[in-house]
Design a protein around this motif. Structure first.
Motif, PDB file in Angstrom:
ATOM      1  N   ASP A   1       0.774  -1.410   0.110  1.00 27.25           N
ATOM      2  CA  ASP A   1      -0.024  -0.058  -0.001  1.00 27.25           C
ATOM      3  C   ASP A   1       0.766   1.201  -0.261  1.00 27.25           C
ATOM      4  OD1 ASP A   1       0.810   0.019   2.551  1.00 27.25           O
ATOM      5  OD2 ASP A   1      -1.059  -0.079   3.762  1.00 27.25           O
ATOM      6  N   ARG A   2       2.304   1.184  -0.451  1.00 19.79           N
ATOM      7  CA  ARG A   2       2.897   2.402  -0.332  1.00 19.79           C
ATOM      8  C   ARG A   2       3.782   2.283  -1.657  1.00 19.79           C
ATOM      9  NH1 ARG A   2      -0.001   3.492   2.974  1.00 19.79           N
ATOM     10  NH2 ARG A   2       0.450   4.714   5.147  1.00 19.79           N
ATOM     11  N   LEU A   3       4.094   3.271  -2.167  1.00 19.65           N
ATOM     12  CA  LEU A   3       5.124   3.371  -3.298  1.00 19.65           C
ATOM     13  C   LEU A   3       6.475   3.126  -3.086  1.00 19.65           C
ATOM     14  CD1 LEU A   3       5.140   4.263  -6.564  1.00 19.65           C
ATOM     15  CD2 LEU A   3       5.415   6.547  -5.704  1.00 19.65           C
ATOM     16  N   GLY A   4       7.159   2.574  -3.927  1.00 20.97           N
ATOM     17  CA  GLY A   4       8.639   2.269  -3.742  1.00 20.97           C
ATOM     18  C   GLY A   4       9.473   1.888  -4.746  1.00 20.97           C
ATOM     19  N   VAL A   5      10.666   1.797  -4.687  1.00 20.31           N
ATOM     20  CA  VAL A   5      11.740   1.823  -5.638  1.00 20.31           C
ATOM     21  C   VAL A   5      12.270   0.334  -5.808  1.00 20.31           C
ATOM     22  CG1 VAL A   5      13.808   2.890  -6.410  1.00 20.31           C
ATOM     23  CG2 VAL A   5      12.046   4.168  -5.724  1.00 20.31           C
ATOM     24  N   PHE A   6      12.564  -0.202  -7.122  1.00 21.28           N
ATOM     25  CA  PHE A   6      13.077  -1.577  -7.347  1.00 21.28           C
ATOM     26  C   PHE A   6      14.619  -1.441  -8.067  1.00 21.28           C
ATOM     27  CE2 PHE A   6       9.283  -3.059  -5.422  1.00 21.28           C
ATOM     28  CZ  PHE A   6       9.202  -4.312  -5.467  1.00 21.28           C
ATOM     29  N   THR A   7      15.268  -2.294  -7.591  1.00 21.36           N
ATOM     30  CA  THR A   7      16.608  -2.329  -8.102  1.00 21.36           C
ATOM     31  C   THR A   7      16.900  -3.566  -8.931  1.00 21.36           C
ATOM     32  OG1 THR A   7      17.828  -3.056  -6.380  1.00 21.36           O
ATOM     33  CG2 THR A   7      17.276  -0.642  -6.919  1.00 21.36           C
ATOM     34  N   ASP A   8      15.833  -4.384  -9.075  1.00 19.83           N
ATOM     35  CA  ASP A   8      16.091  -5.736  -9.749  1.00 19.83           C
ATOM     36  C   ASP A   8      16.291  -5.838 -11.149  1.00 19.83           C
ATOM     37  OD1 ASP A   8      13.267  -5.190 -10.057  1.00 19.83           O
ATOM     38  OD2 ASP A   8      12.496  -6.931  -9.782  1.00 19.83           O
ATOM     39  N   ASN A   9      16.093  -7.016 -11.754  1.00 21.10           N
ATOM     40  CA  ASN A   9      16.627  -7.129 -13.095  1.00 21.10           C
ATOM     41  C   ASN A   9      15.864  -6.403 -13.909  1.00 21.10           C
ATOM     42  OD1 ASN A   9      17.973  -8.241 -15.232  1.00 21.10           O
ATOM     43  ND2 ASN A   9      16.730 -10.160 -15.329  1.00 21.10           N
ATOM     44  N   GLY A  10      16.322  -5.445 -14.818  1.00 19.54           N
ATOM     45  CA  GLY A  10      15.800  -4.507 -15.601  1.00 19.54           C
ATOM     46  C   GLY A  10      15.590  -2.949 -15.141  1.00 19.54           C
ATOM     47  N   ALA A  11      15.620  -2.837 -13.839  1.00 16.41           N
ATOM     48  CA  ALA A  11      15.673  -1.524 -13.543  1.00 16.41           C
ATOM     49  C   ALA A  11      16.816  -0.883 -13.575  1.00 16.41           C
ATOM     50  CB  ALA A  11      15.465  -1.750 -11.918  1.00 16.41           C
ATOM     51  N   TYR A  12      16.845   0.280 -13.581  1.00 19.37           N
ATOM     52  CA  TYR A  12      18.026   1.311 -14.125  1.00 19.37           C
ATOM     53  C   TYR A  12      19.173   1.099 -13.280  1.00 19.37           C
ATOM     54  CZ  TYR A  12      20.454   5.224 -15.807  1.00 19.37           C
ATOM     55  OH  TYR A  12      21.430   6.108 -16.430  1.00 19.37           O
ATOM     56  N   TYR A  13      18.873   0.805 -11.800  1.00 15.58           N
ATOM     57  CA  TYR A  13      19.681   0.656 -10.989  1.00 15.58           C
ATOM     58  C   TYR A  13      20.166  -0.931 -10.353  1.00 15.58           C
ATOM     59  CZ  TYR A  13      20.175   5.625 -10.704  1.00 15.58           C
ATOM     60  OH  TYR A  13      20.420   6.965 -11.099  1.00 15.58           O
ATOM     61  N   ASP A  14      19.851  -1.806 -11.468  1.00 14.90           N
ATOM     62  CA  ASP A  14      20.382  -3.170 -11.364  1.00 14.90           C
ATOM     63  C   ASP A  14      21.818  -3.018 -11.346  1.00 14.90           C
ATOM     64  OD1 ASP A  14      20.814  -5.855 -11.242  1.00 14.90           O
ATOM     65  OD2 ASP A  14      19.960  -6.179 -13.176  1.00 14.90           O
ATOM     66  N   ALA A  15      22.529  -3.172 -10.253  1.00 15.37           N
ATOM     67  CA  ALA A  15      24.107  -2.706 -10.088  1.00 15.37           C
ATOM     68  C   ALA A  15      24.693  -3.488 -10.935  1.00 15.37           C
ATOM     69  CB  ALA A  15      24.296  -2.957  -8.721  1.00 15.37           C
ATOM     70  N   GLY A  16      24.378  -4.870 -11.358  1.00 18.59           N
ATOM     71  CA  GLY A  16      25.408  -5.320 -12.645  1.00 18.59           C
ATOM     72  C   GLY A  16      25.426  -4.462 -13.737  1.00 18.59           C
ATOM     73  N   TYR A  17      24.438  -3.706 -13.938  1.00 16.95           N
ATOM     74  CA  TYR A  17      24.488  -3.133 -15.321  1.00 16.95           C
ATOM     75  C   TYR A  17      24.342  -1.572 -15.250  1.00 16.95           C
ATOM     76  CZ  TYR A  17      23.158  -7.913 -16.200  1.00 16.95           C
ATOM     77  OH  TYR A  17      22.870  -9.222 -16.120  1.00 16.95           O
ATOM     78  N   TRP A  18      24.944  -1.081 -14.305  1.00 21.05           N
ATOM     79  CA  TRP A  18      24.950   0.419 -14.112  1.00 21.05           C
ATOM     80  C   TRP A  18      25.943   1.072 -15.215  1.00 21.05           C
ATOM     81  CZ3 TRP A  18      25.190   1.640  -8.236  1.00 21.05           C
ATOM     82  CH2 TRP A  18      23.932   1.398  -7.771  1.00 21.05           C
ATOM     83  N   PRO A  19      26.019   2.191 -15.475  1.00 20.33           N
ATOM     84  CA  PRO A  19      26.864   2.869 -16.486  1.00 20.33           C
ATOM     85  C   PRO A  19      28.241   2.840 -15.922  1.00 20.33           C
ATOM     86  CG  PRO A  19      24.846   4.097 -16.432  1.00 20.33           C
ATOM     87  CD  PRO A  19      24.825   3.123 -15.483  1.00 20.33           C
ATOM     88  N   ASN A  20      28.498   3.037 -14.505  1.00 20.76           N
ATOM     89  CA  ASN A  20      29.713   2.990 -14.006  1.00 20.76           C
ATOM     90  C   ASN A  20      29.650   2.182 -12.655  1.00 20.76           C
ATOM     91  OD1 ASN A  20      32.155   3.702 -12.856  1.00 20.76           O
ATOM     92  ND2 ASN A  20      31.839   6.000 -12.976  1.00 20.76           N
ATOM     93  N   VAL A  21      30.269   0.940 -12.826  1.00 19.19           N
ATOM     94  CA  VAL A  21      30.159   0.054 -11.671  1.00 19.19           C
ATOM     95  C   VAL A  21      31.035   0.420 -10.441  1.00 19.19           C
ATOM     96  CG1 VAL A  21      29.553  -1.972 -13.365  1.00 19.19           C
ATOM     97  CG2 VAL A  21      31.965  -1.361 -12.669  1.00 19.19           C
ATOM     98  N   LYS A  22      31.898   1.411 -10.948  1.00 13.42           N
ATOM     99  CA  LYS A  22      32.844   2.066  -9.727  1.00 13.42           C
ATOM    100  C   LYS A  22      32.195   3.022  -8.749  1.00 13.42           C
ATOM    101  CE  LYS A  22      37.119   1.176 -12.138  1.00 13.42           C
ATOM    102  NZ  LYS A  22      38.287   1.920 -12.692  1.00 13.42           N
ATOM    103  N   VAL A  23      30.997   3.238  -8.908  1.00  9.25           N
ATOM    104  CA  VAL A  23      30.117   4.264  -8.375  1.00  9.25           C
ATOM    105  C   VAL A  23      29.849   3.626  -6.937  1.00  9.25           C
ATOM    106  CG1 VAL A  23      27.884   4.377  -8.615  1.00  9.25           C
ATOM    107  CG2 VAL A  23      29.038   6.429  -9.025  1.00  9.25           C
ATOM    108  N   ASP A  24      29.716   4.473  -5.883  1.00  8.05           N
ATOM    109  CA  ASP A  24      29.206   4.187  -4.623  1.00  8.05           C
ATOM    110  C   ASP A  24      27.888   3.935  -4.748  1.00  8.05           C
ATOM    111  OD1 ASP A  24      28.384   4.027  -2.005  1.00  8.05           O
ATOM    112  OD2 ASP A  24      29.877   5.000  -1.094  1.00  8.05           O
ATOM    113  N   ALA A  25      27.232   2.520  -4.452  1.00 10.00           N
ATOM    114  CA  ALA A  25      25.866   2.315  -4.735  1.00 10.00           C
ATOM    115  C   ALA A  25      25.267   3.041  -3.632  1.00 10.00           C
ATOM    116  CB  ALA A  25      25.569   1.034  -4.571  1.00 10.00           C
ATOM    117  N   GLY A  26      25.609   2.868  -2.307  1.00  9.60           N
ATOM    118  CA  GLY A  26      24.902   3.737  -1.309  1.00  9.60           C
ATOM    119  C   GLY A  26      24.823   5.248  -1.634  1.00  9.60           C
ATOM    120  N   LYS A  27      26.081   5.950  -1.988  1.00  8.25           N
ATOM    121  CA  LYS A  27      25.880   7.248  -2.409  1.00  8.25           C
ATOM    122  C   LYS A  27      24.827   7.559  -3.661  1.00  8.25           C
ATOM    123  CE  LYS A  27      28.620  11.232  -3.626  1.00  8.25           C
ATOM    124  NZ  LYS A  27      29.970  11.891  -3.925  1.00  8.25           N
ATOM    125  N   THR A  28      24.906   6.734  -4.554  1.00  5.42           N
ATOM    126  CA  THR A  28      23.958   6.653  -5.772  1.00  5.42           C
ATOM    127  C   THR A  28      22.581   6.786  -5.159  1.00  5.42           C
ATOM    128  OG1 THR A  28      25.825   6.098  -7.328  1.00  5.42           O
ATOM    129  CG2 THR A  28      23.424   5.979  -7.999  1.00  5.42           C
TER     130      THR A  28
END
Length: 895
Positions: free
Chosen positions: A353-380
């Protein structure tokens, strides 16, 4: 007996729930007969054929016999034993012992023949009738019981092993993979066949059917009829196994008696207990086989033939629930019965019942496919949360997928990422290693409010489950395997892992590859109680920590088993967003209608997975992404499906790439999802209807017509989502669920109609009498892969004085229970709407007034009245629309 379901015993003299017999006094001793039971007993005493009929059970529906039960074969001591091996046995030591899993407050024996007892009583489900029969098979004492609950139109068939049995396994799980294909739980039948329904008896061989099979996320449903050329055996012999869902039987023959509402008579057949290991199989028994109606085929149900032995007291039950309200109506009655039987409860789940953000397969921030994998995921991801606050996008949780934790390193089955440590991983190699989350997960919990953390299973070495306390999976061709807990270690192992997650801010849990976790662990399939104990232990661990859980990559069996698992609140009903294009145009990630039928029937949320809110997401570098994901041609359709699903709404955009105006159509200003009472499911006409074609199909697209509904103050609003319907398809009242009486006038509005303006004719903004024609057309030739045509229709009623609530026309669910606390017809024939939402939020409601109704049909849709109301600081308000005037009140609700 038109319109009722019954079980017939003793040559039809005793007619189950329809008999109207008064309860009798209990007999004083085994074998004693009450004087007024002589008619019912006359068919049994000394008559073996009558005893057989008494013990088999026959299910009647809509004035006709649908199912004729009975015992089939049983595999004991390494051999099959046919029906003739079932020798009657005295019930002296077990009579009445297995009628109910909970104490029975009252039960009375109606008659008793030493080997057969008929009972009447009541328990927490209501009044029941039960026939219990004693048998000895290959030296093993077995009882069969047929129990009917008239208030539920439900009949339970139970097999109880009074003594232990060994050598019950007629087949075994594989010990290795076949090439690169992981083991499945298909093609597994029961070792003890009861009930074994005769396809040559009653209407069974003439009924239509549909069911679910395999992984639900791949929306694999099947349907058929005997007349379709393949017959029951031609298709259903492939639908046996442990991964299939309930079987839906329905009668679309024009020759059968009509139902009062024009819906399809339906019966649902499924396991009721021993849920992870309930099996079914179509089996030829005679010379003519299954296709010819000569009684040469049985549809048998019971416990899995992979079980190697069963202890004394082991029982397995199947259930048949019947109804005249159609497929979806009967499915929900079946689901309600299963939940009542198991006393099902569910944890509160903030993702539903609340809006959320996903980072699973296909999401922009699915970490294995980020434009720059060296970026700090926590900060991003913290920056992402700040961007949402700046844009006034109210998100309440963040989902982190398999990329966040320390997983296996080439030692596990290659399809999944097992958990080595439930803590953030590091990136890079050698001297270039760095933490993926520099400050851990705590800042993300603070930024998003809740964290939904993901796992699959345990690596062979991990700090939570020792190898000797778990089961090894069947190794893949390269020798890789994973661990899962034993029944007696499950709660502790998952508890240790969850404590680590909770300490980092986890408040919601997700476990993936559930079908693999079961099908690839032989001990779950061969040992009584291991699979159920594993799942119950998991749920207890999650319940103790308040962790509502999503099961993913699941089967229909998992959905059924969830009635015993309070922590499980939702199931994935779609494939991963990244994989959506691979299945287009037939069934992309948006296609959840078939799965929603089953999942919603058991009170669960259906997860559509993530989506983009606008097509272009620049700079994404996802190797699985195709044009239909990166340049998403159906962002609005995805939002419609997610909002109407009854499951989570979790979008996956890159920073700065969110279409806020589209996204906010799913929720209020505070991010509370404005969802329906029951989410999307295919309309019954998808599967069949009497004298009427199913929704038209276009061979290049996946045509779909699904419905959801809101129930506010016992009034209904229906939402019909149509996708790629190439030609006219006029809805009729039986297409709506719950049904609407014929004396209720209806009107509807199409989403893609012009805006409604106060004072204009309602027809000018698409308000139309009756039910809609849901033709949408199809994408033109040459359209990109993943393009679709869709529309959403809202259907509502009209008061006696011609007022209709159209609702919030800028929201997907125009009349959502989360928004409308009450909708009450006033004495003047107007409507009073008590509304709730985010404090001081301004909402815009539309009404049709002056609607003209003749003979329960809308003749003129009247004019539009638009009302804006600003909610009070506590988030409440009220609007009253009379046929002539409007009153707006902002007020504080007094508890």
């Amino acid at each position: 007996f038109h319109g009722t379901m019954r079980v017939v015993w003793a040559l039809g003299v005793y007619a189950g729930i329809a008999s109207g017999l008064e309860p009798l006094e209990p007999d004083s001793a085994a074998g004693a007969y009450p004087e007024n039971a002589h008619v019912r007993d006359a068919g049994l005493r000394g008559d073996a054929h009558a005893r057989t009929l008494a013990c088999q059970g026959s299910v009647w529906l809509n004035g006709a016999q649908w199912l004729q039960g009975g015992v089939g074969r049983v595999h004991i001591s390494g051999s099959w034993h046919g029906p003739t091996a079932w020798v009657p046995r005295s019930l002296t030591h077990s009579v009445g012992a297995h009628l109910s899993p909970n104490p029975v407050p009252t039960h009375q024996r109606k008659w008793f023949d030493r080997t057969v007892a008929v009972w009447e009583g009541a328990d927490w489900l209501g009044r029941f009738e039960a026939t219990q029969c004693g048998w000895t098979v290959a030296g093993v004492d077995v009882d069969t019981t047929v129990t009917t609950y008239p208030a539920h139109n439900a009949t339970i068939f139970t097999t109880t092993f009074v003594s232990a049995a060994s050598g019950t396994n007629a087949s075994a799980p594989p010990t290795t993979w076949a090439d690169d294909n992981p083991p499945t739980a298909d093609d597994v039948g029961p070792f003890a066949e009861f009930p074994a329904f005769d396809l040559g008896a009653g209407r069974l061989g003439n009924l239509s059917w549909m069911t679910w099979r395999g992984g639900l996320q791949f929306h694999d449903t099947s349907k058929g009829t005997v007349q379709d050329g393949s017959g029951w055996y031609g298709e259903m012999h492939n639908l046996t196994g442990l991964s299939f869902g309930p079987m839906v039987l329905f009668d679309e023959s024009p020759a059968s008696p009509p139902t009062p509402s024009g819906t399809l008579p339906t019966a649902i057949v499924s396991p009721l207990t021993n849920l992870p290991l309930g099996a079914a199989r179509i089996r030829e028994t005679g010379h003519y086989g299954c296709r010819h109606g000569h009684g040469g085929c049985l549809w048998a149900h019971g416990p899995s033939e992979e079980l190697t032995s069963v202890p004394a007291g082991f029982s397995h039950a199947s259930v048949v629930v019947g109804g005249l309200g159609g497929i979806r109506d009967t499915l929900h009655k079946w689901g309600a019965f299963l939940q009542a039987y198991h006393n099902t409860t569910r944890l509160a789940d903030p993702t539903l019942d609340r809006l959320g953000v996903f980072t699973d397969n296909g999401a922009y921030y699915d970490a294995g496919y980020w434009p720059n994998v060296k970026v700090d995921a926590g900060k991003t991801l913290s920056n992402l949360a700040e961007s949402y606050k700046a844009a006034k996008i109210p998100v309440h949780y963040l989902q982190l997928d398999d990329w966040w934790y320390v997983g296996g390193n080439g030692t596990v089955e290659k399809m999944v990422t097992c958990t080595y440590k439930f803590t953030p991983k590091t990136e890079g190699k050698g001297n270039d290693t760095r933490p993926l989350f520099t400050n851990g997960l705590a800042p993300l919990r603070q930024s998003y409010g809740n964290l939904m953390l993901y796992m699959v299973n345990f690596c062979p070495e991990n700090p939570y489950l020792a190898a000797e306390d778990g089961h090894r999976s069947i190794p893949d061709p390269e020798g890789h395997f994973f661990l899962t807990p034993r029944a007696d270690t499950s709660e502790a192992a998952y508890g240790k892992l969850m404590d680590v997650g909770v300490a980092q801010g986890m408040s919601i849990f997700e476990i993936d590859f559930m079908e693999d976790n079961f099908a690839q662990v032989a001990r779950y399939r061969t040992v009584v109680g291991e699979a159920e104990g594993w799942l119950r232990g998991f749920s207890r661990a999650a319940e103790a920590r308040g962790l509502a859980t999503q099961f993913c990559s699941d089967s229909a069996r998992d959905v059924l088993t969830s009635v015993m698992l309070p922590a499980v609140t939702q199931f994935r009903g779609s494939m991963d967003f990244a994989c959506s294009c691979d299945a287009e145009p037939w069934s992309g990630n948006w296609d959840i209608g078939q799965q929603g039928l089953l999942i919603s029937a058991l009170g669960l949320g259906t997860s559509k997975d993530t989506f983009f809110t606008q097509g272009s997401q620049p700079y994404i570098n996802h190797t699985q992404a195709k044009d239909c994901t990166v340049d998403n041609y159906h962002a609005e359709l995805d939002l419609f499906v997610a909002t109407l699903s009854g499951g989570p709404v979790g979008f996956g955009d890159g920073i700065g790439n969110t279409n806020r105006s589209l996204l906010m159509r799913c929720c209020d200003d505070g991010g509370k999802i404005l969802n329906p009472t029951v989410g999307l499911g295919s309309i019954d006409a998808t599967w069949g209807s009497r004298g009427r074609v199913t929704p038209p199909q276009n061979k290049s697209v996946a045509s779909a017509v699904w419905s959801a509904h809101s129930n506010v103050s016992r009034q209904l609003w229906h939402y019909v989502l149509a996708v790629d319907v190439p030609s006219p398809f006029q809805l009729i009242r039986p297409d709506l669920w719950p049904s609407v009486s014929t004396d209720t006038p209806l009107l509807h509005r199409r989403w893609h109609a012009p805006d409604c303006v106060d004072g204009q004719p309602a027809a000018a903004c698409g308000v139309t009498p009756g039910l809609p024609n849901v033709e949408t057309g199809v994408p033109p030739s040459g359209s990109p892969k993943g393009a679709h045509s869709w529309d959403l229709f809202t259907v509502g009623g009209v008061t006696s004085r011609g007022v209709s609530l159209l609702g919030e026309l800028d929201k997907v669910v125009a009349v959502a229970p989360a928004r409308f606390a009450a909708v009450v017809t006033t004495p003047t024939g107007g409507l009073r709407c008590d509304v709730t939402g985010f404090p001081s939020e301004t909402i815009r409601l539309a009404f049709a007034v002056g609607v003209v109704v003749r003979s329960a049909q809308v003749a003129d849709t009247g004019s539009i009245r638009v009302v804006e109301v600003t909610l009070s600081p506590d988030g409440s308000g009220s609007v009253t629309v009379h046929p002539e005037t409007t009153t707006i009140i902002a007020y504080k609700v007094i508890p």
